[in-house]
Design a protein around this motif. Structure first.
Motif, PDB file in Angstrom:
ATOM      1  N   THR A 350       0.043  91.838 -41.713  1.00  0.00           N
ATOM      2  CA  THR A 350      -0.847  90.652 -42.448  1.00  0.00           C
ATOM      3  C   THR A 350      -0.873  89.638 -41.450  1.00  0.00           C
ATOM      4  O   THR A 350      -1.687  88.636 -41.938  1.00  0.00           O
ATOM      5  N   THR A 351       0.038  89.461 -40.555  1.00  0.00           N
ATOM      6  CA  THR A 351      -0.141  88.123 -39.862  1.00  0.00           C
ATOM      7  C   THR A 351      -0.391  88.640 -38.342  1.00  0.00           C
ATOM      8  O   THR A 351      -0.273  89.534 -37.549  1.00  0.00           O
ATOM      9  N   ILE A 352      -1.579  87.720 -37.990  1.00  0.00           N
ATOM     10  CA  ILE A 352      -1.873  87.741 -36.452  1.00  0.00           C
ATOM     11  C   ILE A 352      -1.383  86.739 -35.661  1.00  0.00           C
ATOM     12  O   ILE A 352      -1.238  85.461 -36.022  1.00  0.00           O
ATOM     13  N   ARG A 353      -0.639  86.875 -34.462  1.00  0.00           N
ATOM     14  CA  ARG A 353      -0.152  85.973 -33.555  1.00  0.00           C
ATOM     15  C   ARG A 353      -1.103  86.190 -32.228  1.00  0.00           C
ATOM     16  O   ARG A 353      -1.156  87.167 -31.636  1.00  0.00           O
ATOM     17  N   SER A 354      -1.458  84.931 -31.736  1.00  0.00           N
ATOM     18  CA  SER A 354      -2.081  85.021 -30.440  1.00  0.00           C
ATOM     19  C   SER A 354      -1.796  83.946 -29.735  1.00  0.00           C
ATOM     20  O   SER A 354      -1.792  82.635 -29.978  1.00  0.00           O
ATOM     21  N   LEU A 355      -1.240  84.241 -28.550  1.00  0.00           N
ATOM     22  CA  LEU A 355      -0.999  83.092 -27.462  1.00  0.00           C
ATOM     23  C   LEU A 355      -2.132  82.791 -26.480  1.00  0.00           C
ATOM     24  O   LEU A 355      -2.802  83.645 -25.923  1.00  0.00           O
ATOM     25  N   LEU A 356      -2.607  81.666 -26.625  1.00  0.00           N
ATOM     26  CA  LEU A 356      -3.728  81.410 -25.670  1.00  0.00           C
ATOM     27  C   LEU A 356      -3.600  81.270 -24.256  1.00  0.00           C
ATOM     28  O   LEU A 356      -2.467  81.434 -23.834  1.00  0.00           O
ATOM     29  N   ASN A 357      -4.461  81.197 -23.557  1.00  0.00           N
ATOM     30  CA  ASN A 357      -4.399  81.110 -22.163  1.00  0.00           C
ATOM     31  C   ASN A 357      -4.829  79.783 -21.473  1.00  0.00           C
ATOM     32  O   ASN A 357      -5.179  78.886 -21.985  1.00  0.00           O
ATOM     33  N   SER A 358      -4.564  79.850 -19.981  1.00  0.00           N
ATOM     34  CA  SER A 358      -4.732  78.672 -19.092  1.00  0.00           C
ATOM     35  C   SER A 358      -6.240  78.161 -19.141  1.00  0.00           C
ATOM     36  O   SER A 358      -6.456  77.122 -18.891  1.00  0.00           O
ATOM     37  N   ASN A 359      -7.112  79.019 -19.682  1.00  0.00           N
ATOM     38  CA  ASN A 359      -8.760  78.543 -19.452  1.00  0.00           C
ATOM     39  C   ASN A 359      -9.017  78.378 -20.816  1.00  0.00           C
ATOM     40  O   ASN A 359     -10.329  77.999 -21.199  1.00  0.00           O
ATOM     41  N   THR A 360      -8.132  78.201 -21.806  1.00  0.00           N
ATOM     42  CA  THR A 360      -8.720  77.854 -23.247  1.00  0.00           C
ATOM     43  C   THR A 360      -9.125  76.517 -23.406  1.00  0.00           C
ATOM     44  O   THR A 360      -8.326  75.624 -22.915  1.00  0.00           O
ATOM     45  N   ARG A 361     -10.295  76.542 -24.003  1.00  0.00           N
ATOM     46  CA  ARG A 361     -10.810  75.086 -24.157  1.00  0.00           C
ATOM     47  C   ARG A 361     -10.966  74.622 -25.656  1.00  0.00           C
ATOM     48  O   ARG A 361     -10.664  75.579 -26.515  1.00  0.00           O
ATOM     49  N   ASP A 362     -10.761  73.191 -25.959  1.00  0.00           N
ATOM     50  CA  ASP A 362     -10.923  72.881 -27.230  1.00  0.00           C
ATOM     51  C   ASP A 362     -12.543  73.090 -27.646  1.00  0.00           C
ATOM     52  O   ASP A 362     -13.281  73.313 -26.875  1.00  0.00           O
ATOM     53  N   THR A 363     -12.890  72.558 -28.811  1.00  0.00           N
ATOM     54  CA  THR A 363     -14.176  72.914 -29.231  1.00  0.00           C
ATOM     55  C   THR A 363     -15.125  71.710 -28.589  1.00  0.00           C
ATOM     56  O   THR A 363     -16.345  71.945 -28.657  1.00  0.00           O
ATOM     57  N   ASP A 364     -14.743  70.748 -27.924  1.00  0.00           N
ATOM     58  CA  ASP A 364     -15.493  70.150 -27.208  1.00  0.00           C
ATOM     59  C   ASP A 364     -15.722  70.483 -25.718  1.00  0.00           C
ATOM     60  O   ASP A 364     -16.575  69.987 -24.959  1.00  0.00           O
ATOM     61  N   GLY A 365     -15.118  71.586 -25.426  1.00  0.00           N
ATOM     62  CA  GLY A 365     -15.259  71.855 -24.111  1.00  0.00           C
ATOM     63  C   GLY A 365     -14.348  71.554 -22.891  1.00  0.00           C
ATOM     64  O   GLY A 365     -14.217  71.846 -21.943  1.00  0.00           O
ATOM     65  N   ASP A 366     -13.365  70.871 -23.448  1.00  0.00           N
ATOM     66  CA  ASP A 366     -12.196  70.333 -22.768  1.00  0.00           C
ATOM     67  C   ASP A 366     -11.033  71.092 -22.713  1.00  0.00           C
ATOM     68  O   ASP A 366     -10.666  71.871 -23.571  1.00  0.00           O
ATOM     69  N   PHE A 367     -10.513  71.372 -21.422  1.00  0.00           N
ATOM     70  CA  PHE A 367      -9.081  72.216 -21.277  1.00  0.00           C
ATOM     71  C   PHE A 367      -8.023  71.704 -22.193  1.00  0.00           C
ATOM     72  O   PHE A 367      -7.882  70.292 -22.328  1.00  0.00           O
ATOM     73  N   ILE A 368      -7.285  72.525 -22.787  1.00  0.00           N
ATOM     74  CA  ILE A 368      -6.121  72.242 -23.742  1.00  0.00           C
ATOM     75  C   ILE A 368      -5.060  71.391 -22.607  1.00  0.00           C
ATOM     76  O   ILE A 368      -4.833  72.032 -21.570  1.00  0.00           O
ATOM     77  N   ARG A 369      -4.361  70.160 -22.941  1.00  0.00           N
ATOM     78  CA  ARG A 369      -3.751  69.571 -22.088  1.00  0.00           C
ATOM     79  C   ARG A 369      -2.415  69.050 -22.777  1.00  0.00           C
ATOM     80  O   ARG A 369      -2.710  68.654 -24.119  1.00  0.00           O
ATOM     81  N   ASN A 370      -1.625  68.476 -22.511  1.00  0.00           N
ATOM     82  CA  ASN A 370      -0.305  67.819 -23.074  1.00  0.00           C
ATOM     83  C   ASN A 370      -0.947  66.352 -23.453  1.00  0.00           C
ATOM     84  O   ASN A 370      -1.747  65.631 -22.780  1.00  0.00           O
ATOM     85  N   GLY A 371      -0.286  65.967 -24.414  1.00  0.00           N
ATOM     86  CA  GLY A 371      -0.573  64.358 -24.589  1.00  0.00           C
ATOM     87  C   GLY A 371      -1.649  64.254 -25.551  1.00  0.00           C
ATOM     88  O   GLY A 371      -2.016  63.142 -25.882  1.00  0.00           O
ATOM     89  N   VAL A 372      -2.451  65.348 -25.853  1.00  0.00           N
ATOM     90  CA  VAL A 372      -3.695  65.106 -27.081  1.00  0.00           C
ATOM     91  C   VAL A 372      -3.264  65.848 -28.281  1.00  0.00           C
ATOM     92  O   VAL A 372      -2.796  67.004 -28.531  1.00  0.00           O
ATOM     93  N   SER A 373      -3.433  65.212 -29.391  1.00  0.00           N
ATOM     94  CA  SER A 373      -3.362  65.857 -30.615  1.00  0.00           C
ATOM     95  C   SER A 373      -4.342  66.883 -31.104  1.00  0.00           C
ATOM     96  O   SER A 373      -5.733  66.434 -30.985  1.00  0.00           O
ATOM     97  N   TYR A 374      -3.888  67.845 -31.354  1.00  0.00           N
ATOM     98  CA  TYR A 374      -5.083  69.058 -31.804  1.00  0.00           C
ATOM     99  C   TYR A 374      -4.705  69.406 -33.239  1.00  0.00           C
ATOM    100  O   TYR A 374      -3.436  69.453 -33.712  1.00  0.00           O
ATOM    101  N   THR A 375      -5.710  69.787 -33.803  1.00  0.00           N
ATOM    102  CA  THR A 375      -5.563  70.576 -35.295  1.00  0.00           C
ATOM    103  C   THR A 375      -6.400  72.177 -35.108  1.00  0.00           C
ATOM    104  O   THR A 375      -7.396  72.107 -34.332  1.00  0.00           O
TER     105      THR A 375
END
Length: 793
Positions: A350-375
């Protein structure tokens, strides 16, 4: 209320001239009346009768905030306030309180065209305390100053929208509603309810609660799709909430507030069969790549997934998460989310686990990076390709990626302009504490110029903290165990080292400083909204706004608003008068952007203090003013500097409504009915007196009716012919000239030498339902072969 009061007074004047009651043994008095600390001034001084102080009814009722009514036919005055009703009849020694008879020591009377009532009786009946001071000959009247909270707060799930429209809140009104200005419905996440109190409730932005105006009844409130909880987040499914009601006091209780107890907890759920939302969304920092590979997302699959094609993982900057909803998720570009099979790694799990990748972007189109707060959110995608059947999960906890084991960054960063010192003391910073403060030593506030904000990150913040030359470029704040509200000191500087000052665009970041003893590293929040400090010298608001309601047309033509302008009008260009529905909120920001108003100039002449509305006038929502709706008045003082931030709003008048009343009937002069019959027909001369108030009367219609017909208003309204039309005399107070009527009867039963009566219909220019029919004239006889039927004039 002036028009209502003027009409009511006029009725007394007219009646008193016909039925003047001369009271016995009335003594002039030097008695003073003091109500809630203010002396009551009246045009007719108080008098003494049978050792009772009598005062003008309108003055005392209005001073006690009671609504006044007058029945001209029975000469009875009524007053209502907070569920209590009082009625007194001129000359009667019996009053009625809530329909119960009460004996009076002295009856209401008329003196100098003013209706006088016993002050002790009416004050105590309306819940006030009365004290007599013989030494100063003063009656002290004090209204109840207790303020009790709303009670029995309940909430239920009534719909399936996945937002505030699903919530219905009910509560019992305050027992002291005379001292209440309005209520505020506050939706609180259950996880935060333990620390929620009156102080926190009073600090909330108006955007984060729902205003409910008092109605004299217990309340049922349906929230909207834009309703937010007290943290500023839109209401969503699968989040547990409780509801509080803040009772906001009025000036009687020095504007103090009280907070109700919490409702039961509620979790909004949906019953859609096409798809359901994922739950238990969590985001973890599992590595140190400084990109999407550090972010692992887990969630529980929907309970019913037969209608689900797949899931989409969406990483949203926390600064934008408050406004992220199903519509936003459906519109995210396909390059900016991660698709996950609904089976996950195992169809039985019943649980799904997914590790994102280096090309993952946030909904604004920016790459995921350190120092930014995400939800993180998860969208359940319906397999019928109908996006309206997609379902969005509730939000994960916020996460800020960093090297080593991170601590949770503070969230919901807000900055407010709080003063006029032109330094750091003008800047108030508010934020929600870290979810696990055991890892936090303290918090560090950074004020960053807008131009530098995009490049400001955790590394920048750490470098400022570690440099001996830049320690004055942030402000340290100790943790308290609660969410933080703090005003910066006068010595506060931005991250460039410049003192905080006006007219510089800033953003604010807050860093949770890790507990070094446990080897925790720092975590940086997302940014606050843009802020630029300015001098907040606003123009003055008007000090009062009163309404005169004529109760004739039932639309804007009945309404006149008079304002009390401030003594200092310097800097004011004009005043804008708004009419808002009493159950809607209306703020200074709303007034700045609303085009539905009438203006009053700043001229000091008396006739420039009022404005008359018209039949096309609208309320703040753009709807035409009409009867059956309750309203309030708001007045905006508009700065001549054309700077919206210096405007000031008066909020708000007493609640009022528009009502249409029938026009007045005429009085037929029976002695002046002169019938004249000749070969083939008859005519009749009749004289009648028009009503004193002819406003709203378009014409008169005279009917000659056989005496054996019981002629009614409904019958008169239904006749499209068989009457004689008579115009209204325009000069005020003039009686109509004698009118000659032809015999136009469509009734059977008239016989030779039979008896007839005349009725005159006052025809409203607004609606047939507002017409009035006179009493019948005396019966008179005609002598002719048979009444002939004529055409309508």
């Amino acid at each position: 209320m002036k028009k209502i009061v003027a009409i009511f007074t006029l009725s007394i004047l007219v009646l008193s001239s016909l039925f003047q009651i001369q009271p016995a043994s009335v003594e002039a008095s030097t008695t003073k009346i003091v109500i809630n600390g203010t002396e009551l001034k009246t045009d007719q001084p108080p008098v003494q009768r049978s050792n009772r102080t009598m005062v003008p009814l309108r003055a005392i009722f209005e001073a006690l905030d009671a609504r006044v009514s007058w029945n001209q036919r029975t000469m009875t005055v009524g007053a209502t306030k907070d569920g209590t009703s009082i009625s007194l009849t001129i000359g009667s020694s019996v009053a009625r309180v809530n329909n119960q008879s009460v004996a009076l020591d002295v009856s209401a009377m008329t003196i100098n065209n003013r209706t006088m009532v016993p002050i002790r009786f009416v004050s105590e009946a309306l819940g006030a305390n009365v004290r007599w001071d013989a030494a100063t000959q003063t009656v002290f009247v004090t209204s109840n100053t207790e303020l009790r909270s709303a009670s029995n707060v309940r909430v239920k799930d009534i719909s399936d929208h996945g937002d505030g429209r699903d919530l219905e809140v009910t509560f019992n009104r305050s027992a002291d509603e005379a001292n209440v200005d309005h209520y505020r419905v506050l939706v609180v996440k259950s996880s935060n309810a333990r620390n929620f109190n009156l102080s926190r409730a009073e600090e909330l932005s108006y955007r984060n609660y729902t205003v409910v105006n008092k109605t004299g009844q217990n309340q049922t409130v349906k929230l909207t799709d834009q309703t937010r909880d007290v943290d500023g987040n839109l209401i969503r499914n699968n989040e547990s909430y409780v509801v509080y009601v803040l009772t906001a006091g009025n000036q009687r209780v020095s504007n103090r507030n009280v907070l109700s107890g919490a409702s039961q907890a509620i979790v909004l759920t949906e019953n859609m069969t096409s798809s359901n939302a994922a739950t238990n969304v969590r985001a973890l920092d599992v590595s140190d790549h400084g990109d999407g590979r550090d972010l692992e997302v887990t969630f529980t699959k929907a309970r019913q997934d037969t209608g689900i094609a797949n899931y989409r993982i969406m990483v949203v900057k926390t600064s934008k998460a408050n406004n992220f909803n199903l519509s936003s998720a459906n519109n995210v570009n396909s390059a900016n989310y991660t698709v996950v099979s609904k089976q996950g790694s195992s169809s039985s799990s019943t649980t799904i686990r997914s590790l994102l990748n280096s090309n993952t972007r946030d909904t604004d189109g920016d790459f995921i990076r350190n120092g930014v707060s995400y939800t993180v959110f998860v969208l359940s995608v319906a397999n019928n390709s109908n996006s309206s059947n997609n379902r969005l999960s509730s939000a994960s906890s916020t996460i800020t990626l960093s090297s080593n084991s991170p601590i949770q960054a503070p969230t919901n960063i807000r900055a407010e302009d709080a003063g006029d010192y032109n330094d750091g003391r003008d800047l108030r910073v508010l934020f929600n504490r870290s979810s696990d403060e055991s890892k936090v030593a303290n918090y560090r506030i950074f004020v960053v110029r807008e131009i530098d904000a995009n490049s400001f990150n955790l590394n920048t913040a750490n470098n400022l903290a570690n440099s001996n030359n830049t320690r004055n470029r942030y402000v340290d704040v100790p943790k308290t165990g609660y969410d933080i509200t703090t005003t910066l000191p006068s010595s506060a500087r931005d991250t460039r080292g410049d003192l905080i000052s006006n007219n510089v665009p800033y953003r604010v970041f807050v860093m949770a400083v890790g507990n070094n003893q446990a080897n925790y590293t720092n975590a940086l929040s997302s940014t606050s909204a843009y802020i630029s400090l300015s001098t907040n010298q606003r123009v003055e608001a008007v000090t009062n706004a009163t309404t005169d309601v004529a109760s004739v047309y039932g639309d804007g033509r009945d309404l006149r608003v008079t304002i009390a302008k401030p003594i200092n009008q310097s800097g004011i260009n004009q005043y804008r008068v708004f009419v808002a529905k009493s159950n809607s909120s209306f703020s200074l920001e709303d007034a700045r952007n609303n085009a539905n108003y009438l203006t009053i100039s700043t001229s000091t002449s008396t006739n420039q203090n009022s404005v008359n509305f018209n039949e096309n006038s609208t309320d703040t929502s753009g709807e035409t003013l009409k009867s059956g709706v309750t309203y309030r008045i708001y007045v905006l003082s508009v700065s001549s500097s054309n700077t919206n931030t210096t405007n000031a709003l008066f909020r708000s008048s007493s609640i009022f409504s528009l009502t249409a009343t029938p026009v007045d009937a005429v009085s037929i002069n029976n002695s002046d009915i002169v019938p004249s019959c000749e070969q083939g027909g008859c005519s009749i001369t009749v004289e009648f007196t028009e009503p004193e108030n002819k406003s709203g009367i378009g014409q008169y219609r005279a009917f000659v009716v056989p005496e054996n017909i019981n002629f009614t208003l409904g019958m008169a309204n239904a006749r499209s012919s068989f009457f004689t039309q008579i115009p209204v005399v325009q000069s005020s107070g003039s009686p109509s000239s004698p009118a000659t009527l032809s015999i136009k009867s469509d009734y059977n039963g008239g016989t030779n030498n039979g008896g007839y009566r005349i009725y005159i219909l006052s025809v409203s220019s607004n609606s047939n339902s507002l017409n009035s029919l006179s009493s019948p004239s005396r019966t008179f006889m005609l002598s002719f072969d048979q009444p002939t039927s004529g055409e309508n004039d």
